[in-house]
Design a protein around this motif. Structure first.
Motif, PDB file in Angstrom:
ATOM      1  N   LEU A   1     -45.195  30.332 -31.050  1.00  0.00           N
ATOM      2  CA  LEU A   1     -44.748  29.079 -30.447  1.00  0.00           C
ATOM      3  C   LEU A   1     -43.287  28.803 -30.776  1.00  0.00           C
ATOM      4  N   CYS A   2     -42.853  29.209 -31.969  1.00  0.00           N
ATOM      5  CA  CYS A   2     -41.464  28.948 -32.377  1.00  0.00           C
ATOM      6  C   CYS A   2     -40.460  29.604 -31.442  1.00  0.00           C
ATOM      7  N   ASP A   3     -40.844  30.725 -30.837  1.00  0.00           N
ATOM      8  CA  ASP A   3     -39.924  31.419 -29.939  1.00  0.00           C
ATOM      9  C   ASP A   3     -39.694  30.664 -28.642  1.00  0.00           C
ATOM     10  N   ALA A   4     -40.554  29.704 -28.352  1.00  0.00           N
ATOM     11  CA  ALA A   4     -40.403  28.929 -27.120  1.00  0.00           C
ATOM     12  C   ALA A   4     -39.582  27.652 -27.317  1.00  0.00           C
ATOM     13  N   LEU A   5     -39.254  27.313 -28.576  1.00  0.00           N
ATOM     14  CA  LEU A   5     -38.614  26.035 -28.880  1.00  0.00           C
ATOM     15  C   LEU A   5     -37.102  26.172 -29.047  1.00  0.00           C
TER      16      LEU A   5
ATOM     17  N   ILE B   1     -46.375  21.091 -36.116  1.00  0.00           N
ATOM     18  CA  ILE B   1     -46.750  22.190 -35.241  1.00  0.00           C
ATOM     19  C   ILE B   1     -46.909  23.435 -36.119  1.00  0.00           C
ATOM     20  N   PRO B   2     -47.611  24.452 -35.644  1.00  0.00           N
ATOM     21  CA  PRO B   2     -47.740  25.673 -36.452  1.00  0.00           C
ATOM     22  C   PRO B   2     -46.435  26.463 -36.468  1.00  0.00           C
ATOM     23  N   LEU B   3     -46.003  26.865 -37.644  1.00  0.00           N
ATOM     24  CA  LEU B   3     -44.789  27.659 -37.811  1.00  0.00           C
ATOM     25  C   LEU B   3     -45.098  29.097 -38.222  1.00  0.00           C
ATOM     26  N   MET B   4     -46.267  29.307 -38.810  1.00  0.00           N
ATOM     27  CA  MET B   4     -46.738  30.644 -39.164  1.00  0.00           C
ATOM     28  C   MET B   4     -48.235  30.723 -38.880  1.00  0.00           C
ATOM     29  N   TYR B   5     -48.760  31.931 -38.859  1.00  0.00           N
ATOM     30  CA  TYR B   5     -50.214  32.101 -38.774  1.00  0.00           C
ATOM     31  C   TYR B   5     -50.616  33.311 -39.606  1.00  0.00           C
ATOM     32  N   SER B   6     -51.867  33.363 -39.948  1.00  0.00           N
ATOM     33  CA  SER B   6     -52.413  34.509 -40.678  1.00  0.00           C
ATOM     34  C   SER B   6     -53.827  34.770 -40.185  1.00  0.00           C
ATOM     35  N   LEU B   7     -54.214  36.022 -40.202  1.00  0.00           N
ATOM     36  CA  LEU B   7     -55.569  36.365 -39.779  1.00  0.00           C
ATOM     37  C   LEU B   7     -56.070  37.553 -40.564  1.00  0.00           C
ATOM     38  N   ARG B   8     -57.376  37.659 -40.628  1.00  0.00           N
ATOM     39  CA  ARG B   8     -58.031  38.814 -41.225  1.00  0.00           C
ATOM     40  C   ARG B   8     -59.080  39.324 -40.262  1.00  0.00           C
TER      41      ARG B   8
ATOM     42  N   LEU C   1     -44.221  42.146 -35.904  1.00  0.00           N
ATOM     43  CA  LEU C   1     -44.713  42.404 -34.553  1.00  0.00           C
ATOM     44  C   LEU C   1     -43.640  42.204 -33.490  1.00  0.00           C
ATOM     45  N   ASN C   2     -42.664  41.360 -33.760  1.00  0.00           N
ATOM     46  CA  ASN C   2     -41.623  41.099 -32.754  1.00  0.00           C
ATOM     47  C   ASN C   2     -40.781  42.328 -32.444  1.00  0.00           C
ATOM     48  N   TRP C   3     -40.818  43.350 -33.297  1.00  0.00           N
ATOM     49  CA  TRP C   3     -40.043  44.566 -33.070  1.00  0.00           C
ATOM     50  C   TRP C   3     -40.814  45.608 -32.263  1.00  0.00           C
ATOM     51  N   LEU C   4     -42.036  45.272 -31.852  1.00  0.00           N
ATOM     52  CA  LEU C   4     -42.893  46.236 -31.161  1.00  0.00           C
ATOM     53  C   LEU C   4     -43.171  45.782 -29.728  1.00  0.00           C
ATOM     54  N   PRO C   5     -43.036  46.682 -28.749  1.00  0.00           N
ATOM     55  CA  PRO C   5     -43.265  46.283 -27.363  1.00  0.00           C
ATOM     56  C   PRO C   5     -44.736  46.181 -26.988  1.00  0.00           C
ATOM     57  N   ASP C   6     -45.586  46.985 -27.606  1.00  0.00           N
ATOM     58  CA  ASP C   6     -46.975  47.110 -27.174  1.00  0.00           C
ATOM     59  C   ASP C   6     -47.911  46.718 -28.313  1.00  0.00           C
ATOM     60  N   VAL C   7     -48.406  45.499 -28.295  1.00  0.00           N
ATOM     61  CA  VAL C   7     -49.236  45.025 -29.400  1.00  0.00           C
ATOM     62  C   VAL C   7     -50.641  45.634 -29.344  1.00  0.00           C
TER      63      VAL C   7
ATOM     64  N   ASP D   1     -33.521  25.913 -30.867  1.00  0.00           N
ATOM     65  CA  ASP D   1     -33.172  26.269 -32.241  1.00  0.00           C
ATOM     66  C   ASP D   1     -32.755  25.070 -33.084  1.00  0.00           C
ATOM     67  N   GLU D   2     -32.265  24.032 -32.456  1.00  0.00           N
ATOM     68  CA  GLU D   2     -31.746  22.906 -33.222  1.00  0.00           C
ATOM     69  C   GLU D   2     -32.877  22.024 -33.758  1.00  0.00           C
ATOM     70  N   THR D   3     -33.651  21.439 -32.862  1.00  0.00           N
ATOM     71  CA  THR D   3     -34.638  20.455 -33.300  1.00  0.00           C
ATOM     72  C   THR D   3     -36.045  21.026 -33.405  1.00  0.00           C
ATOM     73  N   GLY D   4     -36.312  22.130 -32.700  1.00  0.00           N
ATOM     74  CA  GLY D   4     -37.667  22.657 -32.675  1.00  0.00           C
ATOM     75  C   GLY D   4     -38.637  21.706 -32.013  1.00  0.00           C
ATOM     76  N   SER D   5     -38.148  20.884 -31.101  1.00  0.00           N
ATOM     77  CA  SER D   5     -38.997  19.868 -30.471  1.00  0.00           C
ATOM     78  C   SER D   5     -39.055  19.989 -28.953  1.00  0.00           C
ATOM     79  N   ARG D   6     -38.240  20.883 -28.375  1.00  0.00           N
ATOM     80  CA  ARG D   6     -38.197  21.017 -26.922  1.00  0.00           C
ATOM     81  C   ARG D   6     -38.575  22.436 -26.513  1.00  0.00           C
ATOM     82  N   ILE D   7     -39.403  22.546 -25.474  1.00  0.00           N
ATOM     83  CA  ILE D   7     -39.750  23.844 -24.914  1.00  0.00           C
ATOM     84  C   ILE D   7     -38.594  24.304 -24.033  1.00  0.00           C
ATOM     85  N   VAL D   8     -37.931  25.386 -24.446  1.00  0.00           N
ATOM     86  CA  VAL D   8     -36.773  25.869 -23.685  1.00  0.00           C
ATOM     87  C   VAL D   8     -36.933  27.326 -23.257  1.00  0.00           C
ATOM     88  N   HIS D   9     -37.961  28.007 -23.752  1.00  0.00           N
ATOM     89  CA  HIS D   9     -38.211  29.398 -23.374  1.00  0.00           C
ATOM     90  C   HIS D   9     -39.658  29.555 -22.932  1.00  0.00           C
TER      91      HIS D   9
END
Length: 283
Positions: free
Chosen positions: A168-172, A265-272, A137-143, A174-182
């Motif tokens: 959520l991972c995109d907001a953290l 924290i959640p690193l992946m998700y899945s849905l049906r 999904l990250n390669w698509l502009p319009d979900v 890259d080093e520690t995955g513990s700080r909101i930087v984006h």
């Protein structure tokens, strides 16, 4: 309405990047083509459990790369699998791999087309299972457009299954995955020029421009719900498939997680999301 921003040549840039990396991925230990030829199955255990028995069912894999996951579902008993990807070298490779494994086009077909054009490009009007995810999904502009397209291909009584990296991972950091930087809700495209690829960060590459977007979890779920599909479940997972943050460590089950002394924290998700029997979308 979510305004989509980004360069007009995003599709061409991303296609050139993926086209170049097919051969690198094919030769990599990450994809282990020899191992796949022996086992014929690379699906993750949680996907197998959540999708369930596919015996005798038709399955469409959107954004399939060169088809390992697609062909894994055939190995697990799907009556017919179709893989779609916008990279022609990837699709050529998938067709060669399918033939090598003994699957004819009636059992495993592959189509080179943009995912937004899937409804017109794939050979069947609808499928029992529409499967996608793992960095798609990250390669698509319009979900919302993606959701409309994917949902239109789900047959009555069938479902869409998505497994993805958690936004959520995109907001953290890259080093520690513990700080909101984006900004988690950013609507701007991420344009980068990073050489190499996730199977070999040091690989010499020429087409390095990439354009990506982040899609908050609520946006994805709401887009699918708006199509008329019923959300059966949304699961969040505390593991991921690679070392997204330097603080992650690989466990015995092959997944990467944070150390046990850290809050999870959640690193992946899945849905049906399913279409009730008798309720058709059609084309």
């Amino acid at each position: 309405m979510r305004k989509i921003t980004g360069p007009e040549d995003w599709r061409e840039a991303n296609r050139a990047r993926w086209d170049e990396r097919v051969a690198i991925h094919m030769a990599s230990d990450f994809y282990d083509q020899d191992g796949f030829r022996r086992a014929r199955d690379v699906l993750r255990d949680f996907e197998v459990a959540e999708v369930g028995d596919v015996t005798g069912r038709s399955l469409l894999h959107l954004q399939c790369h060169f088809g390992q996951d697609t062909l894994s579902w055939a190995h697990r008993g799907a009556a017919r699998v179709v893989g779609l990807d916008f990279s022609e070298p990837a699709i050529d490779t998938a067709r060669e791999l399918a033939a090598e494994l003994g699957y004819g086009p009636d059992r495993a077909a592959f189509v080179a087309a943009d995912v937004y054009d899937a409804a017109e490009a794939v050979p069947d009007a609808a499928y029992d299972i529409v499967y996608t995810g793992i960095g798609a999904l990250n390669w698509l502009p319009d979900v919302a457009r993606w959701a409309d397209t994917a949902a239109s291909l789900v047959a009555p009584g069938g479902f869409l299954y998505l497994a993805e990296f958690h936004p959520l991972c995109d907001a953290l950091d890259d080093e520690t995955g513990s700080r909101i930087v984006h900004d988690y809700f950013s609507r701007d495209a991420w344009v980068d020029e990073v050489p190499g690829t996730y199977t070999d960060f040091g690989a010499p590459t020429v087409n390095n421009r990439s354009v990506e977007w982040q899609h908050p979890l609520g946006e994805v779920v709401s887009a699918l719900a708006a199509t008329g599909l019923r959300i059966d479940f949304l699961h969040e997972h505390d593991m991921t498939l690679f070392q997204r943050f330097t603080a992650l460590s690989r466990n015995d089950d092959g997944y990467h997680r944070f150390p046990g002394d850290r809050p999870r924290i959640p690193l992946m998700y899945s849905l049906r999301a399913s279409r009730p029997p008798g309720v058709g979308e059609g084309r």
